[in-house]
Design a protein around this motif. Structure first.
Motif, PDB file in Angstrom:
ATOM      1  N   UNK A   4      38.172  63.193  22.262  1.00 31.79           N
ATOM      2  CA  UNK A   4      37.159  62.414  21.555  1.00 31.79           C
ATOM      3  C   UNK A   4      36.419  63.281  20.537  1.00 31.79           C
ATOM      4  N   UNK A   5      36.091  64.518  20.907  1.00 32.78           N
ATOM      5  CA  UNK A   5      35.367  65.393  19.990  1.00 32.78           C
ATOM      6  C   UNK A   5      36.212  65.754  18.775  1.00 32.78           C
ATOM      7  N   UNK A   6      37.512  65.827  18.946  1.00 30.07           N
ATOM      8  CA  UNK A   6      38.400  66.077  17.810  1.00 30.07           C
ATOM      9  C   UNK A   6      38.354  64.899  16.832  1.00 30.07           C
ATOM     10  N   UNK A   7      38.318  63.701  17.377  1.00 27.69           N
ATOM     11  CA  UNK A   7      38.214  62.504  16.529  1.00 27.69           C
ATOM     12  C   UNK A   7      36.908  62.539  15.742  1.00 27.69           C
ATOM     13  N   UNK A   8      35.805  62.888  16.415  1.00 25.66           N
ATOM     14  CA  UNK A   8      34.521  62.979  15.715  1.00 25.66           C
ATOM     15  C   UNK A   8      34.573  64.035  14.614  1.00 25.66           C
ATOM     16  N   UNK A   9      35.172  65.188  14.905  1.00 25.17           N
ATOM     17  CA  UNK A   9      35.280  66.249  13.903  1.00 25.17           C
ATOM     18  C   UNK A   9      36.086  65.783  12.699  1.00 25.17           C
ATOM     19  N   UNK A  10      37.150  65.050  12.933  1.00 27.67           N
ATOM     20  CA  UNK A  10      37.970  64.533  11.833  1.00 27.67           C
ATOM     21  C   UNK A  10      37.198  63.514  11.008  1.00 27.67           C
ATOM     22  N   UNK A  11      36.410  62.672  11.661  1.00 24.00           N
ATOM     23  CA  UNK A  11      35.586  61.705  10.933  1.00 24.00           C
ATOM     24  C   UNK A  11      34.565  62.417  10.047  1.00 24.00           C
ATOM     25  N   UNK A  12      33.947  63.458  10.571  1.00 21.74           N
ATOM     26  CA  UNK A  12      32.985  64.223   9.778  1.00 21.74           C
ATOM     27  C   UNK A  12      33.657  64.850   8.561  1.00 21.74           C
ATOM     28  N   UNK A  13      34.850  65.391   8.741  1.00 24.37           N
ATOM     29  CA  UNK A  13      35.580  65.991   7.619  1.00 24.37           C
ATOM     30  C   UNK A  13      35.885  64.957   6.533  1.00 24.37           C
ATOM     31  N   UNK A  14      36.029  63.700   6.934  1.00 27.29           N
ATOM     32  CA  UNK A  14      36.301  62.623   5.967  1.00 27.29           C
ATOM     33  C   UNK A  14      35.022  62.059   5.355  1.00 27.29           C
ATOM     34  N   UNK A  28      27.510  72.381  30.437  1.00 30.26           N
ATOM     35  CA  UNK A  28      28.277  73.507  29.919  1.00 30.26           C
ATOM     36  C   UNK A  28      29.727  73.163  29.553  1.00 30.26           C
ATOM     37  N   UNK A  29      30.375  72.311  30.315  1.00 32.80           N
ATOM     38  CA  UNK A  29      31.769  71.968  30.001  1.00 32.80           C
ATOM     39  C   UNK A  29      31.850  71.219  28.664  1.00 32.80           C
ATOM     40  N   UNK A  30      30.950  70.269  28.455  1.00 34.82           N
ATOM     41  CA  UNK A  30      30.930  69.521  27.202  1.00 34.82           C
ATOM     42  C   UNK A  30      30.615  70.452  26.038  1.00 34.82           C
ATOM     43  N   UNK A  31      29.631  71.335  26.223  1.00 35.47           N
ATOM     44  CA  UNK A  31      29.255  72.264  25.145  1.00 35.47           C
ATOM     45  C   UNK A  31      30.416  73.195  24.804  1.00 35.47           C
ATOM     46  N   UNK A  32      31.158  73.629  25.803  1.00 37.30           N
ATOM     47  CA  UNK A  32      32.317  74.489  25.552  1.00 37.30           C
ATOM     48  C   UNK A  32      33.367  73.741  24.723  1.00 37.30           C
ATOM     49  N   UNK A  33      33.633  72.482  25.080  1.00 38.98           N
ATOM     50  CA  UNK A  33      34.562  71.671  24.292  1.00 38.98           C
ATOM     51  C   UNK A  33      34.018  71.445  22.886  1.00 38.98           C
ATOM     52  N   UNK A  34      32.730  71.178  22.792  1.00 38.11           N
ATOM     53  CA  UNK A  34      32.073  70.928  21.511  1.00 38.11           C
ATOM     54  C   UNK A  34      32.280  72.111  20.559  1.00 38.11           C
ATOM     55  N   UNK A  35      32.167  73.323  21.099  1.00 34.46           N
ATOM     56  CA  UNK A  35      32.293  74.530  20.285  1.00 34.46           C
ATOM     57  C   UNK A  35      33.704  74.735  19.747  1.00 34.46           C
TER      58      UNK A  35
END
Length: 129
Positions: A4-14, A28-35
């Protein structure tokens, strides 16, 4: 499966704008993925509101998802067939459903409930002094 975070990152890039309201800082697990996805922290507009429990996604004011799932691996079904939560939700483009969701989101985003919420001491982003 695409994270899901990859999808958000791609949307931001667009150039898509993303606003997120959440009740507390992610674990911490979410923040690690977020980073793993540069640009998310600076690209996503975020507000903390300890009263928020709703889960909804509104796209362009015309389509919405709302349901019970938290943005966790178990909530989003990413933990595997035997390690996911039992969730439900609705995806709609019906204005009779989308408009009240957008109004609720905007009211919380703008601090419409802050003056009477009673949780100000836990809310660093409250626009009401």
């Amino acid at each position: 499966m695409v994270p899901f975070l990859q999808i958000l990152a791609e949307l931001l890039r667009r150039g898509i704008e993303i606003r997120l309201i959440h009740a507390k800082e992610p674990g911490p697990a979410f923040r690690q993925d977020f980073d793993r996805f540069p640009g998310l922290w600076s690209g996503i507009e975020r507000v903390l509101c300890p009263r928020v429990h709703f889960k909804c996604i509104i796209a362009d004011g015309v389509r919405a998802y709302f349901g019970s799932a938290n943005l966790t691996g178990a909530g989003m079904g990413a933990k595997g067939g035997t390690r996911r939560n039992f969730e439900n939700g609705v995806l709609t483009n019906d204005p009779a459903l989308v408009e009240p969701l957008a109004e609720q989101f905007d009211a919380v985003w703008l601090g419409a409930h802050c003056a009477k919420c009673g949780r100000r001491q836990y809310c660093t982003d409250c626009p009401v002094g």
